[in-house]
Design a protein around this motif. Structure first.
Motif, short mmCIF file in Angstrom:
data_model
loop_
_atom_site.label_atom_id
_atom_site.label_comp_id
_atom_site.label_asym_id
_atom_site.label_seq_id
_atom_site.Cartn_x
_atom_site.Cartn_y
_atom_site.Cartn_z
N ARG A 27 0.83 -1.21 0.00
CA ARG A 27 0.00 0.00 0.00
C ARG A 27 0.87 1.26 0.00
O ARG A 27 1.90 1.32 0.67
CB ARG A 27 -0.92 -0.01 1.22
CG ARG A 27 -2.08 -1.00 1.08
CD ARG A 27 -2.94 -1.04 2.33
NE ARG A 27 -2.27 -1.74 3.42
CZ ARG A 27 -2.74 -1.80 4.66
NH1 ARG A 27 -3.87 -1.18 4.97
NH2 ARG A 27 -2.08 -2.49 5.59
N GLU A 29 0.68 5.80 -1.18
CA GLU A 29 0.00 6.97 -1.74
C GLU A 29 1.04 7.92 -2.32
O GLU A 29 1.97 8.33 -1.61
CB GLU A 29 -0.83 7.70 -0.68
CG GLU A 29 -2.04 6.92 -0.17
CD GLU A 29 -2.85 7.71 0.83
OE1 GLU A 29 -2.75 8.97 0.84
OE2 GLU A 29 -3.59 7.09 1.61
N ASP A 95 -2.50 -4.72 -2.28
CA ASP A 95 -2.53 -3.27 -2.21
C ASP A 95 -3.77 -2.90 -1.40
O ASP A 95 -4.41 -3.79 -0.81
CB ASP A 95 -2.62 -2.71 -3.64
CG ASP A 95 -1.82 -1.43 -3.80
OD1 ASP A 95 -1.97 -0.55 -2.93
OD2 ASP A 95 -1.09 -1.31 -4.79
N GLN A 96 -4.13 -1.62 -1.39
CA GLN A 96 -5.36 -1.24 -0.70
C GLN A 96 -6.56 -1.89 -1.37
O GLN A 96 -7.38 -2.53 -0.74
CB GLN A 96 -5.54 0.28 -0.68
CG GLN A 96 -6.82 0.75 0.00
CD GLN A 96 -6.92 0.35 1.46
OE1 GLN A 96 -5.89 0.20 2.13
NE2 GLN A 96 -8.12 0.14 1.96
N GLN A 97 -6.64 -1.73 -2.69
CA GLN A 97 -7.63 -2.42 -3.51
C GLN A 97 -6.85 -3.12 -4.61
O GLN A 97 -5.86 -3.78 -4.32
CB GLN A 97 -8.65 -1.41 -4.06
CG GLN A 97 -9.43 -0.68 -2.96
CD GLN A 97 -10.31 0.42 -3.50
OE1 GLN A 97 -9.95 1.14 -4.44
NE2 GLN A 97 -11.48 0.58 -2.91
N ASN A 98 -7.31 -3.03 -5.85
CA ASN A 98 -6.50 -3.51 -6.97
C ASN A 98 -5.76 -2.31 -7.54
O ASN A 98 -6.07 -1.83 -8.63
CB ASN A 98 -7.39 -4.17 -8.03
CG ASN A 98 -7.82 -5.56 -7.61
OD1 ASN A 98 -7.07 -6.26 -6.94
ND2 ASN A 98 -9.02 -5.96 -7.98
N ASP A 99 -4.79 -1.82 -6.79
CA ASP A 99 -4.07 -0.63 -7.19
C ASP A 99 -2.80 -0.99 -7.95
O ASP A 99 -2.47 -2.16 -8.13
CB ASP A 99 -3.75 0.23 -5.96
CG ASP A 99 -5.00 0.81 -5.32
OD1 ASP A 99 -5.97 1.07 -6.06
OD2 ASP A 99 -5.02 0.99 -4.09
N MET A 100 -2.06 0.04 -8.36
CA MET A 100 -0.93 -0.15 -9.26
C MET A 100 0.34 -0.64 -8.57
O MET A 100 1.22 -1.21 -9.22
CB MET A 100 -0.63 1.17 -9.97
CG MET A 100 -0.17 2.27 -9.04
SD MET A 100 0.09 3.87 -9.88
CE MET A 100 -1.57 4.55 -9.81
N LYS A 204 -7.00 1.34 -15.53
CA LYS A 204 -8.16 0.94 -14.73
C LYS A 204 -9.22 0.22 -15.56
O LYS A 204 -10.15 -0.38 -14.99
CB LYS A 204 -8.75 2.14 -14.01
CG LYS A 204 -7.89 2.63 -12.85
CD LYS A 204 -8.61 3.65 -12.00
CE LYS A 204 -7.75 4.05 -10.78
NZ LYS A 204 -8.43 5.03 -9.92
N SER A 241 1.89 2.60 -13.03
CA SER A 241 0.54 2.23 -13.48
C SER A 241 0.57 1.46 -14.79
O SER A 241 -0.45 0.91 -15.21
CB SER A 241 -0.36 3.46 -13.59
OG SER A 241 0.06 4.33 -14.61
#
Length: 280
Positions: A27, A29, A95-100, A204, A241
């Motif tokens: 995770r 940011e 990751d937090q969700q399906n993040d990069m 995305k 990404s």
């Protein structure tokens, strides 16, 4: 076995201790580089170790090479051994969700020749939603030796990108949002637009509306304007990404896929390079 695995699958594997498994929390940011580590310390999947995009999954940015260059691979190899990854290890990344950021680490391990590596569909958010346990306990690491087998055909640089765009021997795709591709908005860099010749494939779009990864048939449809016989070079802003698109292309049956780690941030670091602001 699929690249993407479910929360149920991971829970069962961890409970039954079925095979050597290392779980990695990635995770992060971009606007708050400490937020990911803080989130990990506040609660993570039991046994998970944390890796940081800036400190572990990329190198400090220089004049050229993009804003998230690949890490020093000797250092990366040592870190993999330190957190317990070797040839016999199944690695599950979330990751937090399906993040990069999970996909970035997936790509790095693939580049280093480790194939038994998977992404947790829905990430930490899905794990919590399912009601599974989380912990604040940082695991004790059991170091081993990670022996890389670098796949040099998985990566490319600006010189090769320029050459292959000129002779049309590869297709370049841009994984950023369509507005950034068109130069309508640019939150990070001094120039807006895209590398001339690049085609827009927002990363995305490989996810469903609920954030889960699309099935193979849907991924094939997403990329149906591309030929599986062609070499596909995948870019974005800084090579992060782009990685979900690399994973999705591989899942859809594309074999000749390369990451351009420097991507747009590297491209614009050379004043002589033009940018484009229309669809191609």
């Amino acid at each position: 076995m699929s690249i993407v695995v479910s929360d149920e699958w991971l829970k069962e594997r961890l409970e039954n201790s079925s095979g050597k498994t290392v779980v990695v929390d990635t995770r992060f940011e971009l606007t708050d580089p400490d937020a990911g580590r803080k989130a990990y310390l506040d609660g993570h999947i039991p046994g998970a170790v944390y890796l940081d995009l800036n400190k572990d999954l990329s190198e400090k940015a220089a004049k050229h090479g993009g804003s998230h260059p690949l890490p020093d691979m000797e250092m990366f190899t040592a870190k993999m051994g330190h957190i317990g990854i070797d040839h016999d290890t199944t690695v599950v990344i979330y990751d937090q969700q399906n993040d990069m950021f999970a996909a970035r680490f997936w790509w790095l391990l693939q580049y280093a020749g480790h194939e038994d590596v998977h992404l947790l569909d829905g990430g930490f958010e899905q794990w919590v939603r399912a009601g599974y346990n989380i912990t604040t306990e940082v695991p004790k690491l059991e170091a081993t030796e990670f022996k890389p087998n670098f796949q040099e055909n998985a990566v490319t640089d600006i010189e090769e990108v320029i050459e292959k765009l000129a002779n049309q021997s590869a297709t370049l795709i841009d994984s950023r949002s369509h507005d950034r591709y068109l130069g309508k908005t640019e939150p990070l860099y001094r120039k807006a637009g895209h590398i001339p010749g690049a085609k827009s494939f927002f990363w995305k779009n490989v996810l469903n509306a609920d954030g889960k990864w699309k099935e193979t048939a849907e991924l094939e449809k997403n990329f149906d304007s591309l030929s599986k016989d062609d070499e596909i070079i995948v870019s974005c802003g800084s090579g992060v990404s782009a990685c979900p698109n690399v994973l999705a292309l591989k899942s859809a049956g594309f074999r000749n896929v390369k990451l351009y780690p420097g991507s747009f941030s590297d491209w614009i670091s050379y004043d002589e390079n033009n940018v484009e602001t229309k669809d191609e």
